[in-house]
Design a protein around this motif. Structure first.
Motif, short mmCIF file in Angstrom:
data_model
loop_
_atom_site.label_atom_id
_atom_site.label_comp_id
_atom_site.label_asym_id
_atom_site.label_seq_id
_atom_site.Cartn_x
_atom_site.Cartn_y
_atom_site.Cartn_z
N GLY A 77 1.86 -4.97 -0.38
CA GLY A 77 1.68 -3.57 -0.79
C GLY A 77 0.50 -3.40 -1.72
N GLN A 78 0.37 -4.26 -2.72
CA GLN A 78 -0.75 -4.14 -3.67
C GLN A 78 -2.08 -4.38 -2.96
OE1 GLN A 78 0.15 -6.85 -6.82
NE2 GLN A 78 1.56 -5.46 -7.85
N THR A 79 -2.09 -5.32 -2.04
CA THR A 79 -3.34 -5.59 -1.33
C THR A 79 -3.72 -4.41 -0.44
OG1 THR A 79 -2.82 -7.95 -1.34
CG2 THR A 79 -4.51 -7.21 0.20
N GLU A 80 -2.74 -3.83 0.26
CA GLU A 80 -3.03 -2.68 1.12
C GLU A 80 -3.54 -1.51 0.29
OE1 GLU A 80 0.59 -1.97 3.15
OE2 GLU A 80 0.16 -3.40 4.78
N VAL A 120 -14.15 -3.01 -10.63
CA VAL A 120 -13.88 -4.42 -10.94
C VAL A 120 -12.63 -4.55 -11.78
CG1 VAL A 120 -14.77 -6.46 -12.12
CG2 VAL A 120 -16.32 -5.02 -10.77
N ASP A 121 -12.39 -3.66 -12.70
CA ASP A 121 -11.17 -3.73 -13.53
C ASP A 121 -9.92 -3.53 -12.69
OD1 ASP A 121 -12.69 -4.19 -15.76
OD2 ASP A 121 -12.77 -2.07 -16.35
N ASP A 122 -9.99 -2.59 -11.73
CA ASP A 122 -8.82 -2.37 -10.87
C ASP A 122 -8.53 -3.61 -10.02
OD1 ASP A 122 -8.49 0.14 -11.86
OD2 ASP A 122 -9.60 1.13 -10.24
N LEU A 123 -9.60 -4.19 -9.47
CA LEU A 123 -9.40 -5.39 -8.66
C LEU A 123 -8.87 -6.54 -9.51
CD1 LEU A 123 -12.58 -5.31 -6.38
CD2 LEU A 123 -10.23 -4.75 -5.76
N ARG A 124 -9.39 -6.67 -10.76
CA ARG A 124 -8.91 -7.73 -11.65
C ARG A 124 -7.43 -7.52 -11.96
NH1 ARG A 124 -12.28 -7.11 -15.25
NH2 ARG A 124 -13.72 -8.80 -14.70
N LEU A 179 -7.08 -1.97 -0.70
CA LEU A 179 -8.04 -1.87 0.40
C LEU A 179 -8.20 -0.45 0.92
CD1 LEU A 179 -7.12 -5.06 2.47
CD2 LEU A 179 -9.10 -4.73 0.96
N THR A 180 -7.39 0.48 0.43
CA THR A 180 -7.49 1.85 0.97
C THR A 180 -8.78 2.55 0.57
OG1 THR A 180 -6.22 2.62 -0.96
CG2 THR A 180 -5.00 2.13 1.08
#
Length: 496
Positions: free
Chosen positions: A255-258, A267-271, A261-262
């Motif tokens: 779920g977090q990965t999907e 960079v902070d969100d991805l971290r 990717l939306t």
């Protein structure tokens, strides 16, 4: 090559029957031979008595001629009985005495002689008659042939051997049929056992109609089926629990990965997403490691690297390690008692950690956790017991037998599944068994106590390694830094 039990038993019965027939036949053969020889001697005695009377009264030459005629008439044509009279006077002689090799002789004048001319053996009786009137002393010999006895023994022996062989064959055939009938319950037992499958695990062998010899076997087999059924059921439950425990972090990761990717993320969100995923990966790794540890324990693995330590000192180190969880939960712990035992320090500390964490999670703020080290009682006798007690809600009686099962939680809802995956107490049980100990739990007077034990003696055949240095002990034999010591947020004064 597989051999038939019925055939083996039939052959064994046939050999036994042949052995018995041989023994009985040999006995009958010897008895018959003795009786025939006895009758032969009796017959020889009768003929000797008659010949003696005839020879004794032949006191003159005229009477001797009459005696010779009588002896001639008494001699059969087949020469099975021979009469002979020897004397220094040629006028008082009759026949030819039997001469040859003496096979056996008796003190009363009997002898078994094999004639020199190769005829059948003769049983002879020789006696001396004193002189009477003009007749000088003579020696009378009466001999009877063994031929009738030998023919009888030969026929009897052949008949007996044939009957023994036929009797053994009859026993072989009959015992094979009887054995097949007798093994019918075993055949039925095999048929019932072959019908057991994963689809009907509840099926058991019917022991009501089995003979006594197979009843224990069937009961043992049913007991094995019970254990296999229980293990199969636990395995199914274990698989379902593993799937449930792993599905949650996997679902969160997906779920977090999907979501990440939306759209484009900073960079902070991805971290932040990666950090959250890392937590879930750590949780999955912990579950997998615990599962691998329990799998090794199920295979009978024993604790290695045992060293003799102070159990109180080891528990004290664990309490120091849990200082922050104790303070966050606002509870404190008290340690009492001590003992020396040989344990794997890492495994022992892990078991203590799991019990203490279980107590911390079920304690109200301000409560006190008691850790006691003492000699075990009941089934724990002969072991050192480490008991962790904490105040808490009573535990239902039907829950006790499942407390140390894998992935088991007393609460129906998995409220703390993110922090606890239900393997802590199962690992405590595995560690106790690896140290030849056991586990227990009880709930009374508002206090829940969980305990595990370790063997109080060294493992047989294992050389004890050099024991590490232990803290100084007081007069009671308890290390001064762990005797009745308080740990946690309510007591900061504790020793290292």
């Amino acid at each position: 090559m597989n051999r038939s039990i019925a055939r083996r038993l039939a052959l064994m019965f046939a050999f036994v029957a042949l052995f018995v027939f041989t023994l009985v036949g040999t006995g009958l053969f010897l008895v018959l031979r003795t009786q025939l020889e006895h009758h032969l001697r009796e017959s020889l005695d009768d003929r000797t008595q008659i010949a003696r009377i005839i020879v004794y009264h032949a006191s003159t030459a005229d009477k001797w001629r009459i005696a010779r005629e009588k002896l001639t008439d008494m001699t059969p044509h087949d020469s099975s009985t021979v009469y002979a009279v020897s004397s220094e006077d040629p006028n008082f002689r009759f026949g030819t005495p039997v001469q040859g090799t003496v096979m056996k002789s008796w003190p009363d004048g009997y002898a078994r002689i094999t004639p020199a001319d190769g005829g059948p053996d003769m049983l002879t009786f020789t006696m001396t008659l004193a002189a009477n009137a003009s007749r000088p002393p003579v020696q009378l010999q009466v001999a009877s042939s063994y031929s009738p006895n030998l023919r009888t023994m030969r026929v009897f022996g052949s008949t007996l051997a044939a009957l023994s062989a036929l009797g053994s064959l009859a026993v072989l055939l009959l015992s094979y049929s009887v054995t097949r009938i007798g093994l019918a319950p075993l055949t039925r037992l095999t048929r019932d056992a072959s019908a057991v499958s994963p689809n009907n695990r509840s099926q058991r062998l019917n022991t009501a109609s089995l003979p006594l010899e197979l009843n224990d076997l069937a009961n043992s087999f049913n007991g094995a089926l019970e254990r296999l059924d229980g293990a199969y059921g636990r395995l199914e439950s274990f698989n379902a629990d593993v799937a449930h425990e792993l599905r949650t972090p996997v679902t969160i990761l997906i779920g977090q990965t999907e979501v990440a990717l939306t759209r484009n993320r900073s960079v902070d969100d991805l971290r932040h997403t990666l950090q959250s995923n890392l937590e879930e990966f750590e949780r999955m790794r912990a579950i997998i490691n615990d599962m691998l540890f329990l799998a090794r324990a199920d295979q009978g693995e024993r604790a290695t690297g045992l060293v003799e330590v102070s159990l109180a000192a080891e528990v004290a180190h664990t309490l120091e390690f849990l200082e922050i969880p104790l303070e966050e939960a606002r509870v404190h712990a008290q340690l009492q008692g001590d003992a020396l035992a040989r344990v794997n320090r890492s495994l022992f500390g892990r078991a203590c950690t799991n019990l203490l964490m279980n107590a911390i999670q079920h304690c109200e703020p301000g409560a006190s956790i008691s850790v006691t080290i003492a000699r075990g009682e009941g089934r724990m006798s002969g072991q050192w017991c480490v008991a962790v007690a904490n105040p808490g809600a009573p535990i239902a009686p039907d829950v006790f037998e499942h407390l140390f099962d894998r992935f088991y939680r007393a609460e129906a809802s998995r409220t703390n599944s993110r922090e606890n995956h239900g393997l802590g107490l199962a690992i405590v049980k595995a560690i106790a068994e690896m140290h030849r100990g056991t586990v227990s739990a009880q709930s009374a007077n508002g206090v829940n106590t969980f305990a595990f034990s370790v063997a109080a003696t060294a493992v047989p055949g294992e050389m004890p390694p050099e024991a590490p240095a232990r803290p100084a002990a007081n007069a009671a034999g308890v290390p001064t830094d762990t005797a009745d010591t308080t740990y946690g947020s309510l007591a900061k004064g504790k020793s290292a």
